[in-house]
Design a protein around this motif. Sequence first.
Motif, PDB file in Angstrom:
ATOM      1  N   VAL A 139     -70.297 -60.877 -32.987  1.00 44.99           N
ATOM      2  CA  VAL A 139     -70.853 -60.981 -34.334  1.00 44.99           C
ATOM      3  C   VAL A 139     -71.270 -62.425 -34.566  1.00 44.99           C
ATOM      4  O   VAL A 139     -70.469 -63.342 -34.392  1.00 44.99           O
ATOM      5  CB  VAL A 139     -69.807 -60.576 -35.401  1.00 44.99           C
ATOM      6  CG1 VAL A 139     -70.413 -60.612 -36.792  1.00 44.99           C
ATOM      7  CG2 VAL A 139     -69.225 -59.220 -35.101  1.00 44.99           C
ATOM      8  N   GLU A 140     -72.524 -62.612 -34.934  1.00 41.90           N
ATOM      9  CA  GLU A 140     -73.029 -63.939 -35.294  1.00 41.90           C
ATOM     10  C   GLU A 140     -73.425 -63.904 -36.769  1.00 41.90           C
ATOM     11  O   GLU A 140     -74.289 -63.121 -37.160  1.00 41.90           O
ATOM     12  CB  GLU A 140     -74.248 -64.317 -34.449  1.00 41.90           C
ATOM     13  CG  GLU A 140     -73.966 -64.501 -32.991  1.00 41.90           C
ATOM     14  CD  GLU A 140     -75.215 -64.844 -32.193  1.00 41.90           C
ATOM     15  OE1 GLU A 140     -76.333 -64.883 -32.768  1.00 41.90           O
ATOM     16  OE2 GLU A 140     -75.093 -65.072 -30.978  1.00 41.90           O
ATOM     17  N   PHE A 141     -72.778 -64.725 -37.578  1.00 40.22           N
ATOM     18  CA  PHE A 141     -73.169 -64.873 -38.976  1.00 40.22           C
ATOM     19  C   PHE A 141     -74.227 -65.957 -39.021  1.00 40.22           C
ATOM     20  O   PHE A 141     -73.993 -67.083 -38.572  1.00 40.22           O
ATOM     21  CB  PHE A 141     -71.960 -65.254 -39.839  1.00 40.22           C
ATOM     22  CG  PHE A 141     -70.935 -64.157 -39.951  1.00 40.22           C
ATOM     23  CD1 PHE A 141     -71.052 -63.185 -40.928  1.00 40.22           C
ATOM     24  CD2 PHE A 141     -69.867 -64.094 -39.070  1.00 40.22           C
ATOM     25  CE1 PHE A 141     -70.105 -62.176 -41.031  1.00 40.22           C
ATOM     26  CE2 PHE A 141     -68.918 -63.093 -39.161  1.00 40.22           C
ATOM     27  CZ  PHE A 141     -69.039 -62.125 -40.146  1.00 40.22           C
ATOM     28  N   LEU A 142     -75.400 -65.627 -39.552  1.00 42.72           N
ATOM     29  CA  LEU A 142     -76.536 -66.545 -39.571  1.00 42.72           C
ATOM     30  C   LEU A 142     -76.794 -67.002 -41.001  1.00 42.72           C
ATOM     31  O   LEU A 142     -76.418 -66.328 -41.964  1.00 42.72           O
ATOM     32  CB  LEU A 142     -77.771 -65.851 -38.996  1.00 42.72           C
ATOM     33  CG  LEU A 142     -77.576 -65.203 -37.619  1.00 42.72           C
ATOM     34  CD1 LEU A 142     -78.795 -64.381 -37.252  1.00 42.72           C
ATOM     35  CD2 LEU A 142     -77.303 -66.254 -36.562  1.00 42.72           C
ATOM     36  N   TYR A 143     -77.481 -68.142 -41.144  1.00 43.25           N
ATOM     37  CA  TYR A 143     -77.693 -68.700 -42.482  1.00 43.25           C
ATOM     38  C   TYR A 143     -78.515 -67.808 -43.387  1.00 43.25           C
ATOM     39  O   TYR A 143     -78.089 -67.426 -44.448  1.00 43.25           O
ATOM     40  CB  TYR A 143     -78.309 -70.097 -42.398  1.00 43.25           C
ATOM     41  CG  TYR A 143     -77.240 -71.153 -42.341  1.00 43.25           C
ATOM     42  CD1 TYR A 143     -76.528 -71.504 -43.477  1.00 43.25           C
ATOM     43  CD2 TYR A 143     -76.922 -71.772 -41.147  1.00 43.25           C
ATOM     44  CE1 TYR A 143     -75.528 -72.449 -43.427  1.00 43.25           C
ATOM     45  CE2 TYR A 143     -75.920 -72.726 -41.087  1.00 43.25           C
ATOM     46  CZ  TYR A 143     -75.233 -73.064 -42.232  1.00 43.25           C
ATOM     47  OH  TYR A 143     -74.242 -73.995 -42.163  1.00 43.25           O
TER      48      TYR A 143
END
Length: 195
Positions: A107-111
């Motif tokens: 999981v990558e939380f992006l801006y």
Amino acid sequence: MGLKKQLGLGIMSAVLGLTLIGGGTYAYFSSSKTTNNTFAAGTLDLAVEPTTIIDVDGLKPDDSVIRDFELQNSGSLDIAKVLLETNYSVIDAEGNNTDDFGKHIQVEFLYNADKLDEVIYETTLADLKEMTPEAVNESVFLPAFGEKGLEAGSSDDLVVKFNFLDNGEDQNQFQGDSLKLEWKFNAQQAAGKEQ
């Protein structure tokens, strides 16, 4: 009637008379006002739109899926922290799993949608499940929202990228499996202040 009784009645009559006279001599001016006051509690109301962030099938190792969602503060109080609890269950289609499917979903939380290459925080679902909600707030939401948090009446877009990691090894055990992900968002108010 005896002398003692007469004397007792006389003293009692004198005390009663003095009390009536004394009570009437304390006249004074007065004035009064009444105020009407109200204490109303604010509301803390966090909403997530859409309520289903991801619903995909047919994934294979090395596939990625990007989804965006909006956190909305529909209440009258500022939200200082958003605490995220992660839970999931794996449905093993063949009954042959020797590993947790959640360890293979990154999981990558992006801006935001304009800066998809800027990662706020990156982990696997398995590790995210083990993190405390406070740690998730510090790693994900504090960088996304800043020190002010999510102000009353505002919203903020978040983008999440899910990657089915290809570990270079045999991952056949995950064929046909599914993972049901539940994210529970909890809002906490900002600290109280003098009004």
